[in-house]
Design an enzyme around this catalytic site. Structure first.
Site, PDB file in Angstrom:
ATOM      1  N   ASP A  42       0.795  -1.175   0.155  1.00 45.91           N
ATOM      2  CA  ASP A  42       0.154   0.190   0.079  1.00 45.91           C
ATOM      3  C   ASP A  42       1.033   1.231  -0.010  1.00 45.91           C
ATOM      4  O   ASP A  42       2.181   1.175   0.413  1.00 45.91           O
ATOM      5  CB  ASP A  42      -0.862  -0.046   1.150  1.00 45.91           C
ATOM      6  CG  ASP A  42      -2.214   0.856   1.088  1.00 45.91           C
ATOM      7  OD1 ASP A  42      -2.162   1.463   0.083  1.00 45.91           O
ATOM      8  OD2 ASP A  42      -2.665   1.166   2.153  1.00 45.91           O
TER       9      ASP A  42
ATOM     10  N   GLU B 240       2.737   4.320  -4.566  1.00 39.51           N
ATOM     11  CA  GLU B 240       2.738   5.268  -5.717  1.00 39.51           C
ATOM     12  C   GLU B 240       3.937   5.767  -5.981  1.00 39.51           C
ATOM     13  O   GLU B 240       4.230   6.018  -7.160  1.00 39.51           O
ATOM     14  CB  GLU B 240       1.393   6.360  -5.814  1.00 39.51           C
ATOM     15  CG  GLU B 240       0.258   5.894  -5.883  1.00 39.51           C
ATOM     16  CD  GLU B 240      -0.343   5.014  -4.673  1.00 39.51           C
ATOM     17  OE1 GLU B 240      -0.913   3.908  -4.723  1.00 39.51           O
ATOM     18  OE2 GLU B 240       0.280   5.526  -3.646  1.00 39.51           O
TER      19      GLU B 240
ATOM     20  N   ASP C 220      -9.008   2.811  -3.051  1.00 43.26           N
ATOM     21  CA  ASP C 220     -10.176   3.085  -2.263  1.00 43.26           C
ATOM     22  C   ASP C 220     -11.433   3.442  -3.118  1.00 43.26           C
ATOM     23  O   ASP C 220     -11.624   4.692  -3.211  1.00 43.26           O
ATOM     24  CB  ASP C 220      -9.575   4.281  -1.125  1.00 43.26           C
ATOM     25  CG  ASP C 220      -8.412   4.128  -0.471  1.00 43.26           C
ATOM     26  OD1 ASP C 220      -8.153   2.830  -0.237  1.00 43.26           O
ATOM     27  OD2 ASP C 220      -7.791   4.941  -0.013  1.00 43.26           O
TER      28      ASP C 220
END
Length: 788
Positions: free
Chosen positions: A443, A446, A522
């Site tokens: 997670d 990016e 999300d």
């Protein structure tokens, strides 16, 4: 600091808590100062185009065409994939490609074309280069699929990275798909799509773009053929798409267009022509076969940000057991860490985590751990101390370690574009394995760094190793998560060589399928979020990433019982079947929505468990052929325009068609069928395609249809493998593939091929043997006979 930044700063302090809010303001200013000092200014630029052809140099598989101000290298490889690169760009180095490039096709030759141009002629494709640098890709029959106009560069006068644009034309009937995970897909309408992996910072819906996984990979579907185009540059950019229009017989068609604008990097691309299956097969040969998940990873996963303790995990697992609901994995989010620090465990909330893992594993349930990319910048943190000693963290242009703000507070970021950093990071998964975890969920990679204003990521001037070439975050950003996944996958292969690693990642880039899969991120709770969930899975599959799925129920908010159930029913037919929610969202356990929902959810879970051998077969076939589990319904007949425009149903492998309910209050829905006979798997009613039919969709189920003649490997009542065969059409044959799997090892089981046909008044099922057809080794159940 302008007025808007001041407002954002005040909001950040108020919404994130004073301490974290002040950190995000400081982080935003650090980022801005770093880029002001470390990024080269563009200044004056000069435009450049290739100019006229001057000479050529034949080479293996094609050759080089030299223009007045540039040169173009064109090759066709033995798999029929076309590569071209401007300004001397070659296929390597590349983060997308797996190992060495395929060999050039010795039969492909460079020869003169009309009007001073040149062409490379190969068996499956012809590439025509005009005298001013336009490049056309044609079928062997001479139909133009794609025409790239001469590119244009803008070069800084004082030197530096050139930005460039490439405008392309496709057929008026063509439709665009791909570009990674796009909430507005799977068919990409007119608009501009950014190529920069982005955490939107909120639960997203179809209007949000870009998201976590962007790729410069397009699949273009037209009557003449399908083609995939991949522009191999990791820099920030945009793709502007405009669908064409046909002149209704007037002959005045308007071509579709795709315009790519990139801030830097090489101008090079690959084009693969053929059927969708052939295109993705060749794409997997280029970028690597998809990782094979362990069998348990194809079951049902339950996750939540906010389990909070071992007792809560046991309570949820007990609820599944009490309600007779199958469960295969439980995921622990950042709340199981000690102060949100990666590779730690909260000793108060999870004092005996290995014991909990052993207890769950005895019940057939695996634990999956979240792993964040950021490391808390605090001496005494073992990962920070070790990384500092090994010099593994990203630095800025002045040589200082870059700091950002993530969940543990002030944080630093490993440079995963360096081989020794990947090896160092991969070693930490030994701690996770010792805690009893069997899978890993990446997670915030990016990478995300919280800021009060500006981009929520590292400074663009941050320096990266880039496999020894050196560069900055403008080039490294989009492949950061890809390299993190590689670190985990390779580390786990060394630490636990007997098992197949299970890694899935929120972010990634072309080639990420080599190391695992992804999930939606999300996604917003709501009916648009449900629709976006399917779009993401379909789009990613067409970019070569077959294993993905959404947060069932949505990440935020509290879904209505109906929305939750319809999401759950969709999830039961997607590769990654996982319920998940935010710390502040409503519960996601099925029994929280009432007795009726529990009963319907049980039906979906039991059917998923029954279909596990089919999902395992699809996983093996994806690894061998590149074909995704979840396919658009035009997969086998891309020339069917009605199917090409259908976005609310999908094929699961070759055998099943799934039509989820995506709108509230619906108890029936229209289903667009491909050609052939299809059976409703509940009522066994037969429908004939091509065409649209109306099928009942009560709250208890969504329409799922089986192709006539299909052979599905399923789990029988005794737990063993069974063949479910759907009666073929009389006078025709059917069939299917079965790949039996032991569960978690590296054996390469044989692909078993089955044929179905009518023989008199009975259906015969045979397996292809070395010396001819043989009887199946598994029990066979024939369905659909009474509909003949």
């Amino acid at each position: 600091m302008d007025g808007r930044d001041l407002v954002r700063s005040v909001k950040a302090i108020g919404s994130a808590g004073a301490a974290q809010g002040l950190r995000t303001v400081r982080a935003a200013w650090r980022r801005r100062r770093a880029d002001a000092a470390g990024l080269p200014g563009r200044g004056a630029e000069r435009a450049r185009v290739p100019g006229p052809v001057e000479d050529v140099e034949p080479g293996p598989g094609g050759g080089t065409v030299r223009f007045g101000r540039s040169e173009l290298r064109v090759t066709v490889d033995v798999n029929g994939a076309v590569f071209w690169g401007w300004d001397g760009a070659g296929p390597e180095p590349s983060y997308a490609l797996a190992g060495r490039c395929p060999e050039p096709d010795p039969r492909a030759v460079l020869e003169p074309d009309k009007d001073g141009g040149w062409r490379v002629v190969a068996e499956r494709v012809t590439v025509v280069v005009s005298r001013h640098g336009a490049v056309e890709v044609r079928t062997p029959g001479g139909v133009t699929l794609r025409r790239d106009l001469p590119p244009r560069w803008w070069e800084p006068v004082g030197g530096g990275e050139a930005r460039w644009t490439q405008r392309s034309e496709v057929g008026a009937d063509a439709r665009f798909f791909g570009l990674g995970g796009r909430a507005a897909g799977p068919r990409l309408r007119d608009g501009t799509y950014r190529l920069w992996n982005t955490d939107p910072g909120h639960a997203f819906a179809p209007g949000d773009d870009p998201l976590y996984v962007t790729m410069p990979v397009q699949m273009v579907v037209a009557d003449a053929a399908t083609h995939l185009v991949f522009h191999d540059t990791t820099w920030d950019g945009t793709v502007t798409l405009r669908e064409g229009e046909e002149g209704a017989g007037s002959g005045h068609d308007r071509a579709g267009t795709s315009e790519l604008r990139m801030d830097g990097g090489p101008l090079r691309c690959w084009v693969i022509v053929g059927t969708p299956a052939r295109v993705l097969h060749a794409w997997a040969a280029l970028t690597g076969p998809p990782a094979l998940p362990p069998a348990w990873a194809l079951g049902h996963h339950h996750a939540r940000w906010g389990f909070g303790s071992e007792q809560e995990v046991r309570r949820v697992v007990a609820g599944y057991r009490e309600h007779g609901l199958p469960l295969d994995a439980v995921h622990l989010d950042i709340d199981h860490f000690d102060a949100h620090q990666v590779f730690t465990v909260d000793p108060e909330r999870f004092p005996k985590l290995p014991d909990l893992a052993d207890e769950l594993r005895r019940d057939g349930i695996r634990l999956v751990s979240i792993v964040d990319a950021a490391v808390r910048a605090q001496p005494g943190n073992a990962v920070y101390d070790s990384g500092s000693a090994e010099d593994t963290f990203v630095r800025d242009a002045t040589g200082r370690v870059v700091e950002g703000v993530v969940w543990p507070g002030e944080s630093v970021f490993p440079d995963f574009t360096r081989a020794r950093t990947r090896a160092w990071w991969g070693g930490f998964y030994e701690e996770r394995l010792a805690q009893g975890f069997a899978g890993f969920w990446h997670d915030m990679n990016e990478p995300t760094s919280f800021t009060a204003f500006g981009e929520n990521t590292l400074p663009r001037s941050a320096r990266h190793d880039l496999e020894g070439r050196g560069g900055d975050h403008r080039e490294a950003h989009n492949v950061y998560a890809l390299c993190m996944a590689r670190a985990a996958y390779e580390g786990l292969r060394e630490l636990a060589p007997q098992g197949r690693p299970f890694v899935f990642s929120r972010s990634g880039w072309a080639g990420m399928q080599r190391y695992g899969g992804t999930w939606s991120g999300d996604v917003a709770t709501g009916w648009p979020g449900l629709r976006a969930s399917l779009s993401l899975v379909l789009g990613l599959g067409l970019c070569g990433v077959p294993y993905s799925g959404p947060d069932v129920g949505g990440f935020d908010g509290s879904p209505s019982p109906e929305l939750y159930l319809r999401w759950f029913q969709l999830g039961a037919y997607l590769p990654l079947f996982r319920t998940h929610a935010s710390l502040r969202a409503g519960r996601r356990e099925p029994w929280e929505f009432g007795g009726e929902i529990v009963e319907h959810a049980r039906v979906a879970l039991v059917e998923r468990r029954r279909l596990l051998p089919y999902f395992m077969t699809l996983a093996h076939l994806a690894r061998r052929t590149g074909a995704p589990y979840v396919r658009p319904i035009w997969w086998g007949t891309p020339e069917d325009r009605a199917l090409r425009d259908c976005e609310d149903a999908f094929l699961l492998g070759d055998c099943l068609l799934v039509a989820p309910v995506l709108d509230p209050g619906a108890d029936r829905r229209a289903v667009q069928l491909p050609r052939g006979r299809w059976y409703d798997t509940v009522t066994e009613r037969a429908y004939q395609g091509p065409g649209q039919v109306l099928i009942e969709a009560p709250l208890s189920r969504i329409p799922v249809l089986a192709r006539a003649g299909a052979v599905l490997p399923v789990r029988g009542a005794d737990g063993g493998l069974e063949l479910e065969v759907w009666a073929p059409v009389r006078g025709q044959t059917g069939g299917g593939l079965v790949v039996p799997d032991a569960g978690d090892g590296w054996d390469e089981p044989e692909v078993e091929r089955y044929t179905t046909r009518w023989q008199g008044r009975r259906v015969v099922v045979e397996r292809d043997g070395e010396e001819g057809p043989v009887e199946p080794a598994y029990p066979v159940r024939i369905r659909g006979l009474d509909r003949e």
